[in-house]
Write a protein that holds these residues in place. Structure first.
Motif, PDB file in Angstrom:
ATOM      1  N   ARG A 158       0.833  -1.212   0.000  1.00  0.00           N
ATOM      2  CA  ARG A 158       0.000   0.000   0.000  1.00  0.00           C
ATOM      3  C   ARG A 158       0.862   1.253   0.000  1.00  0.00           C
ATOM      4  O   ARG A 158       0.572   2.211  -0.721  1.00  0.00           O
ATOM      5  CB  ARG A 158      -0.926   0.004   1.222  1.00  0.00           C
ATOM      6  CG  ARG A 158      -2.104  -0.917   1.079  1.00  0.00           C
ATOM      7  CD  ARG A 158      -3.106  -0.723   2.221  1.00  0.00           C
ATOM      8  NE  ARG A 158      -4.154  -1.700   2.112  1.00  0.00           N
ATOM      9  CZ  ARG A 158      -4.378  -2.681   2.979  1.00  0.00           C
ATOM     10  NH1 ARG A 158      -3.650  -2.781   4.060  1.00  0.00           N
ATOM     11  NH2 ARG A 158      -5.352  -3.536   2.786  1.00  0.00           N
ATOM     12  N   GLU A 159       1.918   1.250   0.785  1.00  0.00           N
ATOM     13  CA  GLU A 159       2.837   2.393   0.821  1.00  0.00           C
ATOM     14  C   GLU A 159       3.536   2.556  -0.525  1.00  0.00           C
ATOM     15  O   GLU A 159       3.687   3.673  -1.023  1.00  0.00           O
ATOM     16  CB  GLU A 159       3.872   2.217   1.934  1.00  0.00           C
ATOM     17  CG  GLU A 159       3.305   2.377   3.335  1.00  0.00           C
ATOM     18  CD  GLU A 159       2.721   3.762   3.566  1.00  0.00           C
ATOM     19  OE1 GLU A 159       3.396   4.764   3.240  1.00  0.00           O
ATOM     20  OE2 GLU A 159       1.575   3.837   4.067  1.00  0.00           O
ATOM     21  N   LEU A 160       3.949   1.453  -1.090  1.00  0.00           N
ATOM     22  CA  LEU A 160       4.642   1.485  -2.370  1.00  0.00           C
ATOM     23  C   LEU A 160       3.761   2.069  -3.466  1.00  0.00           C
ATOM     24  O   LEU A 160       4.224   2.861  -4.286  1.00  0.00           O
ATOM     25  CB  LEU A 160       5.104   0.075  -2.749  1.00  0.00           C
ATOM     26  CG  LEU A 160       5.877  -0.075  -4.054  1.00  0.00           C
ATOM     27  CD1 LEU A 160       7.160   0.756  -4.027  1.00  0.00           C
ATOM     28  CD2 LEU A 160       6.196  -1.538  -4.290  1.00  0.00           C
ATOM     29  N   THR A 161       2.480   1.712  -3.463  1.00  0.00           N
ATOM     30  CA  THR A 161       1.584   2.221  -4.512  1.00  0.00           C
ATOM     31  C   THR A 161       1.392   3.726  -4.425  1.00  0.00           C
ATOM     32  O   THR A 161       0.996   4.347  -5.412  1.00  0.00           O
ATOM     33  CB  THR A 161       0.199   1.536  -4.478  1.00  0.00           C
ATOM     34  OG1 THR A 161      -0.415   1.776  -3.216  1.00  0.00           O
ATOM     35  CG2 THR A 161       0.317   0.052  -4.735  1.00  0.00           C
ATOM     36  N   LYS A 162       1.704   4.316  -3.287  1.00  0.00           N
ATOM     37  CA  LYS A 162       1.591   5.773  -3.163  1.00  0.00           C
ATOM     38  C   LYS A 162       2.745   6.499  -3.848  1.00  0.00           C
ATOM     39  O   LYS A 162       2.626   7.671  -4.179  1.00  0.00           O
ATOM     40  CB  LYS A 162       1.553   6.175  -1.680  1.00  0.00           C
ATOM     41  CG  LYS A 162       0.295   5.728  -0.962  1.00  0.00           C
ATOM     42  CD  LYS A 162       0.374   6.078   0.509  1.00  0.00           C
ATOM     43  CE  LYS A 162      -0.816   5.542   1.273  1.00  0.00           C
ATOM     44  NZ  LYS A 162      -0.684   5.788   2.713  1.00  0.00           N
ATOM     45  N   ILE A 163       3.866   5.796  -4.042  1.00  0.00           N
ATOM     46  CA  ILE A 163       5.034   6.480  -4.607  1.00  0.00           C
ATOM     47  C   ILE A 163       5.417   6.010  -6.007  1.00  0.00           C
ATOM     48  O   ILE A 163       6.174   6.692  -6.684  1.00  0.00           O
ATOM     49  CB  ILE A 163       6.262   6.371  -3.679  1.00  0.00           C
ATOM     50  CG1 ILE A 163       6.685   4.922  -3.480  1.00  0.00           C
ATOM     51  CG2 ILE A 163       6.007   7.052  -2.354  1.00  0.00           C
ATOM     52  CD1 ILE A 163       8.041   4.760  -2.818  1.00  0.00           C
ATOM     53  N   ILE A 164       4.906   4.864  -6.427  1.00  0.00           N
ATOM     54  CA  ILE A 164       5.276   4.406  -7.772  1.00  0.00           C
ATOM     55  C   ILE A 164       4.391   5.088  -8.803  1.00  0.00           C
ATOM     56  O   ILE A 164       3.239   5.408  -8.549  1.00  0.00           O
ATOM     57  CB  ILE A 164       5.214   2.867  -7.914  1.00  0.00           C
ATOM     58  CG1 ILE A 164       3.827   2.326  -7.564  1.00  0.00           C
ATOM     59  CG2 ILE A 164       6.283   2.213  -7.071  1.00  0.00           C
ATOM     60  CD1 ILE A 164       3.690   0.832  -7.753  1.00  0.00           C
ATOM     61  N   GLY A 165       4.952   5.319  -9.952  1.00  0.00           N
ATOM     62  CA  GLY A 165       4.245   6.057 -10.995  1.00  0.00           C
ATOM     63  C   GLY A 165       3.354   5.180 -11.849  1.00  0.00           C
ATOM     64  O   GLY A 165       3.565   3.982 -11.974  1.00  0.00           O
ATOM     65  N   LEU A 166       2.363   5.819 -12.437  1.00  0.00           N
ATOM     66  CA  LEU A 166       1.460   5.142 -13.358  1.00  0.00           C
ATOM     67  C   LEU A 166       1.658   5.618 -14.794  1.00  0.00           C
ATOM     68  O   LEU A 166       0.920   5.238 -15.688  1.00  0.00           O
ATOM     69  CB  LEU A 166      -0.001   5.393 -12.942  1.00  0.00           C
ATOM     70  CG  LEU A 166      -0.407   4.840 -11.579  1.00  0.00           C
ATOM     71  CD1 LEU A 166      -1.829   5.253 -11.248  1.00  0.00           C
ATOM     72  CD2 LEU A 166      -0.272   3.332 -11.555  1.00  0.00           C
ATOM     73  N   GLU A 167       2.674   6.454 -14.990  1.00  0.00           N
ATOM     74  CA  GLU A 167       2.934   6.977 -16.324  1.00  0.00           C
ATOM     75  C   GLU A 167       3.299   5.832 -17.257  1.00  0.00           C
ATOM     76  O   GLU A 167       3.852   4.825 -16.845  1.00  0.00           O
ATOM     77  CB  GLU A 167       4.109   7.978 -16.323  1.00  0.00           C
ATOM     78  CG  GLU A 167       3.979   9.140 -15.383  1.00  0.00           C
ATOM     79  CD  GLU A 167       4.432   8.788 -13.975  1.00  0.00           C
ATOM     80  OE1 GLU A 167       5.258   7.866 -13.798  1.00  0.00           O
ATOM     81  OE2 GLU A 167       3.949   9.431 -13.032  1.00  0.00           O
TER      82      GLU A 167
END
Length: 185
Positions: A158-167
């Motif tokens: 959950r923490e990781l999904t806050k910082i990884i990009g979706l570009e």
């Protein structure tokens, strides 16, 4: 809700290894085995919860211990080894048997977590599991520790999904290309 024995959710499926299931090393593709594990575990979860639908919450671990060859049969056994309030841990073991010599070996073990859903697709409470055999007791006693590890891993995700990009990486390259061209001109 009455507790159940792991044998109440036991599913055993034996299959042969077909040539299109083999990788370039002439052993069973890991992905083919993963599909077999997920199918078996789904049935164990549904059998334990006695619901129409169970979903895979996580594939916690798969340990590939020995390669599986085309001359082998593949036997996947699965059962509910531990439960939370709304989740079920399914233990799977994979036994490869050489159909020529009869030699059997533990090819893989895996733990998957499932959640039972009601008709509105909402998680529901599942029965407890009461281990009976030495194997089941060992898995049950170590289940709480695995559940804690899953919780920590889920929080990390959950923490990781806050910082990884979706570009889209190719669009990022295009932006950099346009930026570099404009700097040159």
């Amino acid at each position: 809700m009455k507790a159940k024995s792991p044998k109440d959710s036991l599913v055993i499926n034996t299959d042969q290894v077909m040539i299109n299931d083999l990788n370039n090393y002439n052993t069973l593709f890991g992905g083919v085995l993963m599909k077999k594990l997920d199918n078996n575990a789904t049935l164990s979860a549904r059998r334990h919860a006695r619901v129409k639908e169970c979903v895979t919450a996580s594939t916690d671990s798969i340990d590939f211990l020995h390669p599986i060859h085309q001359t082998d049969s593949v036997c996947v056994e699965s059962f509910v080894s531990y439960t939370g309030k709304k989740s079920m841990e399914i233990f799977c073991k994979v036994i490869a048997e050489d159909m020529i010599t009869g030699e059997r070996r533990m090819a893989a073990t895996a733990f998957l977590t499932f959640v039972a859903l009601d008709e509105n697709k909402k998680p529901i409470q599942v029965p407890d599991v009461v281990p009976e055999t030495e194997e089941e007791k060992f898995l049950y006693q170590s289940g709480e520790e695995r559940a804690k590890t899953r919780h920590i891993r889920r929080e990390h995700s959950r923490e990781l999904t806050k910082i990884i990009g979706l570009e889209k990486p190719w669009e990022k390259e295009e932006e950099n290309y346009v930026e570099n061209i404009s700097q040159l001109g």
